[in-house]
Write a protein that holds these residues in place. Structure first.
Motif, PDB file in Angstrom:
ATOM      1  N   SER A  28       0.931  -1.072   0.103  1.00 10.11           N
ATOM      2  CA  SER A  28       0.090   0.185  -0.066  1.00 10.11           C
ATOM      3  C   SER A  28       0.736   1.132   0.123  1.00 10.11           C
ATOM      4  O   SER A  28       2.068   1.253   0.261  1.00 10.11           O
ATOM      5  N   GLY A  29       0.305   2.251  -0.190  1.00 14.65           N
ATOM      6  CA  GLY A  29       0.839   3.745  -0.343  1.00 14.65           C
ATOM      7  C   GLY A  29       1.235   4.291  -1.736  1.00 14.65           C
ATOM      8  O   GLY A  29       1.029   3.592  -2.629  1.00 14.65           O
ATOM      9  N   ALA A  58      -7.869  -0.475  -0.394  1.00 15.59           N
ATOM     10  CA  ALA A  58      -7.306   0.428  -1.670  1.00 15.59           C
ATOM     11  C   ALA A  58      -6.473  -0.071  -2.571  1.00 15.59           C
ATOM     12  O   ALA A  58      -6.652   0.304  -3.817  1.00 15.59           O
ATOM     13  N   THR A  59      -5.506  -0.994  -2.184  1.00 13.17           N
ATOM     14  CA  THR A  59      -4.671  -1.531  -3.146  1.00 13.17           C
ATOM     15  C   THR A  59      -5.533  -2.381  -4.023  1.00 13.17           C
ATOM     16  O   THR A  59      -5.307  -2.747  -5.335  1.00 13.17           O
ATOM     17  N   GLU A  60      -6.598  -3.337  -3.412  1.00 11.16           N
ATOM     18  CA  GLU A  60      -7.233  -4.070  -4.271  1.00 11.16           C
ATOM     19  C   GLU A  60      -7.844  -3.350  -5.462  1.00 11.16           C
ATOM     20  O   GLU A  60      -7.970  -3.789  -6.643  1.00 11.16           O
ATOM     21  N   GLY A  85       6.132  -0.308   0.269  1.00  8.78           N
ATOM     22  CA  GLY A  85       6.785   0.856   0.407  1.00  8.78           C
ATOM     23  C   GLY A  85       7.062   1.206   1.938  1.00  8.78           C
ATOM     24  O   GLY A  85       6.897   0.188   2.570  1.00  8.78           O
ATOM     25  N   ALA A  86       7.630   2.143   2.436  1.00  8.85           N
ATOM     26  CA  ALA A  86       7.882   2.415   3.795  1.00  8.85           C
ATOM     27  C   ALA A  86       7.955   3.807   4.078  1.00  8.85           C
ATOM     28  O   ALA A  86       8.153   4.803   2.909  1.00  8.85           O
ATOM     29  N   GLY A 101      -2.188   2.946   7.290  1.00  7.22           N
ATOM     30  CA  GLY A 101      -2.768   2.184   8.239  1.00  7.22           C
ATOM     31  C   GLY A 101      -3.133   0.495   7.781  1.00  7.22           C
ATOM     32  O   GLY A 101      -3.969  -0.032   8.456  1.00  7.22           O
ATOM     33  N   ALA A 102      -2.226   0.238   6.884  1.00  2.63           N
ATOM     34  CA  ALA A 102      -2.279  -1.151   6.297  1.00  2.63           C
ATOM     35  C   ALA A 102      -1.319  -2.102   6.888  1.00  2.63           C
ATOM     36  O   ALA A 102      -0.844  -3.044   6.491  1.00  2.63           O
TER      37      ALA A 102
END
Length: 208
Positions: A28-29, A58-60, A85-86, A101-102
């Motif tokens: 995510s991100g 969201a990624t889905e 990511g980070a 938040g994931a």
């Protein structure tokens, strides 16, 4: 190179690790969002047979938009690769994740992958974790106050994450709350903080 261009460059480079037949964890991100776009282009241009396991709703949605076929850990318990990511990374490759938040799902997916590739641009590199971003801690709502008290005792300034567009706390995909723990001057002992949070009742997971 500006920051957005650096994110795109990191994402495009990471997607080159994907090859035909792989099952890939999709993080995510904002940087990973670019990776999904580039992966979708490769699938279309090269006819790659790739399946993705998303780490968030969201990624889905983004993956489907870019034509990436999806599966789950129920069907594919072991992944070839995970991309994510980070928020921060230090020179020992320790990370803070979870600005979106994931982090709990991201950790599950990364743990099931043979290889974990982290997408970062130079602005994410720090000498000391916690100097730019807080550590997100996902908690049961009933445990929020006890966990915040424990974080204060550990030297943090914790706050409950709230959304600007609504009243009340941000709710994760698991239906839980997030405490953002800021450490003035950074985190003295990330490993000790990790152990404390993992042992704390009411904490699902955290972003270290």
């Amino acid at each position: 190179m500006d920051r957005d261009s650096a994110k795109q460059a990191a994402a495009e480079a990471a997607v080159q690790f994907v090859s035909d037949g792989m099952c890939v964890g999709l993080g995510s991100g904002s940087t990973t969002a670019y990776a999904l776009e580039f992966l979708g282009r490769r699938i279309q241009a090269e006819g790659l047979d790739v399946r993705g396991v998303p780490t968030s709703f969201a990624t889905e949605r983004r993956a489907r938009t870019h034509g990436i076929p999806l599966t789950s850990l129920d069907d594919v318990p072991t992944l070839d690769l995970a991309l994510d990511g980070a928020d921060e990374v230090d020179d020992a490759f320790r990370l803070i994740k979870g600005g979106g938040g994931a982090h709990a799902r991201e950790k599950v997916v990364a743990n099931q992958a043979d290889r974990f590739v982290v997408l970062v641009d130079p602005t994410k590199e720090v000498e000391r974790l916690g100097t730019q971003f807080p550590v997100p801690v996902e908690v049961l709502p009933m445990a929020a106050t006890p966990v915040m008290n424990a974080l204060e005792a550990a030297g943090a300034s914790p706050t409950l994450r709230t959304a600007d567009a609504k009243d009340g706390p941000v709710v994760t995909d698991q239906g839980l709350w997030i405490i953002d723990a800021r450490f003035p001057g950074g985190i003295d002992a990330p490993e000790a903080l990790n152990r404390m949070l993992c042992d704390r009742p009411g904490v699902l997971d955290h972003g270290l």
